[in-house]
Design an enzyme around this catalytic site. Structure first.
Site, mmCIF file in Angstrom:
data_model
loop_
_atom_site.group_PDB
_atom_site.id
_atom_site.type_symbol
_atom_site.label_atom_id
_atom_site.label_comp_id
_atom_site.label_asym_id
_atom_site.label_seq_id
_atom_site.Cartn_x
_atom_site.Cartn_y
_atom_site.Cartn_z
ATOM 1 N N GLY A 49 0.845 -1.183 0.000
ATOM 2 C CA GLY A 49 0.000 0.000 0.000
ATOM 3 C C GLY A 49 0.882 1.236 0.000
ATOM 4 N N GLN A 54 2.861 9.918 1.477
ATOM 5 C CA GLN A 54 4.155 9.220 1.520
ATOM 6 C C GLN A 54 5.045 9.573 0.334
ATOM 7 O OE1 GLN A 54 2.296 5.128 2.297
ATOM 8 N NE2 GLN A 54 4.224 5.015 3.411
ATOM 9 N N CYS A 113 5.869 -0.187 7.282
ATOM 10 C CA CYS A 113 5.515 1.038 6.568
ATOM 11 C C CYS A 113 6.718 1.489 5.754
ATOM 12 C CB CYS A 113 5.109 2.122 7.578
ATOM 13 S SG CYS A 113 4.578 3.662 6.807
ATOM 14 N N LEU A 114 6.484 1.809 4.481
ATOM 15 C CA LEU A 114 7.589 2.266 3.629
ATOM 16 C C LEU A 114 8.209 3.554 4.166
ATOM 17 C CD1 LEU A 114 6.063 1.580 0.098
ATOM 18 C CD2 LEU A 114 7.905 0.305 1.210
ATOM 19 N N HIS A 155 -4.559 1.235 7.434
ATOM 20 C CA HIS A 155 -3.208 1.803 7.516
ATOM 21 C C HIS A 155 -3.064 2.964 6.528
ATOM 22 C CE1 HIS A 155 1.353 1.179 7.885
ATOM 23 N NE2 HIS A 155 1.229 2.019 6.856
ATOM 24 N N GLU A 156 -3.509 2.749 5.287
ATOM 25 C CA GLU A 156 -3.356 3.787 4.257
ATOM 26 C C GLU A 156 -4.230 4.997 4.547
ATOM 27 O OE1 GLU A 156 -0.870 3.443 2.574
ATOM 28 O OE2 GLU A 156 -0.647 1.295 2.923
ATOM 29 N N HIS A 159 -2.766 7.317 6.960
ATOM 30 C CA HIS A 159 -1.740 8.220 6.402
ATOM 31 C C HIS A 159 -2.360 9.538 5.938
ATOM 32 C CE1 HIS A 159 2.100 6.162 6.449
ATOM 33 N NE2 HIS A 159 1.621 5.079 5.867
HETATM 34 ZN ZN LIG Z 1 2.589 3.325 5.885
#
Ligand SMILES: [Zn+2]
Length: 193
Positions: A49, A54, A113-114, A155-156, A159
């Site tokens: 995701g 991000q 998480c990236l 999660h997304e 963000h």
């Molecule tokens: Zn993340």
């Protein structure tokens, strides 16, 4: 298409509340390009995701899912008994998502998480949700999700409100570097979002 730079924890864009896209904006070349680039960036970093903040764009857009190679037929219903990490999901782009939990059941599962590379932690999330928003053509969409897909979508969407998965953890005892995760917690990788 382009691979975009991913903002890491500490960058203020990750803590800002992203703005919704207007209906007329969604089909614009700029937004279509953004979505293409987000899919490409997610694939490059093997994420499951990616939310627009991000990649330094403070708008309410995320992409998510696993490439089709890991799926046969998409299940009609998510199997509630599935191990949270075992599940998979189709690729989606979602704009202005609004989540409604279905029931009160929570499930704890590993997340990465990236924007917080090489760290894993266990996060409680609603097990089942409905998410409503727009697809990339500007059409209303509604998805019911459970388990892994529901976790990724929550999660997304977090963000987009400047919330990171650390904020959702009940305790930090399970915070783990990737090496130690593989060594002590699970031989399987948990993908980053
Ligand atoms: Zn993340």
């Amino acid at each position: 298409m382009a691979i975009l730079k991913v903002a890491r924890m500490g960058h203020p864009v990750l803590r800002a509340k992203a703005r919704p896209l207007e209906a007329g904006e969604i089909r614009s070349p700029a937004v279509q390009q953004l979505i293409d680039d987000m899919f490409e960036t997610m694939a490059e970093y093997q994420g499951v995701g990616l939310a627009a903040p991000q990649i330094h764009e403070s708008v309410r857009v995320f992409v998510a899912g696993l490439p089709a190679r890991s799926r046969d037929e998409q299940d009609e219903e998510d199997d509630e008994d599935d191990d949270d990490e075992d599940d998979d999901m189709p690729l989606i782009a979602m704009i202005n998502p609004e989540i409604t939990p279905v029931g009160r059941e929570m499930a704890e599962g590993w997340e990465g998480c990236l924007s917080i590379p090489d760290i894993r932690g266990r996060v409680p999330r609603a097990r089942s949700i409905v998410v409503r928003g727009y697809d990339r053509k500007g059409k209303r969409m509604e998805i019911k999700a459970s388990g892994f897909s529901a976790r990724v979508i929550q999660h997304e969407t977090d963000h987009l409100d400047g919330v990171l998965f650390f904020d959702r953890m009940k305790s930090f005892e399970t915070l783990t570097f990737l090496d130690e995760f593989g060594r002590y917690w699970s031989p399987r990788d948990v993908r980053e979002e």
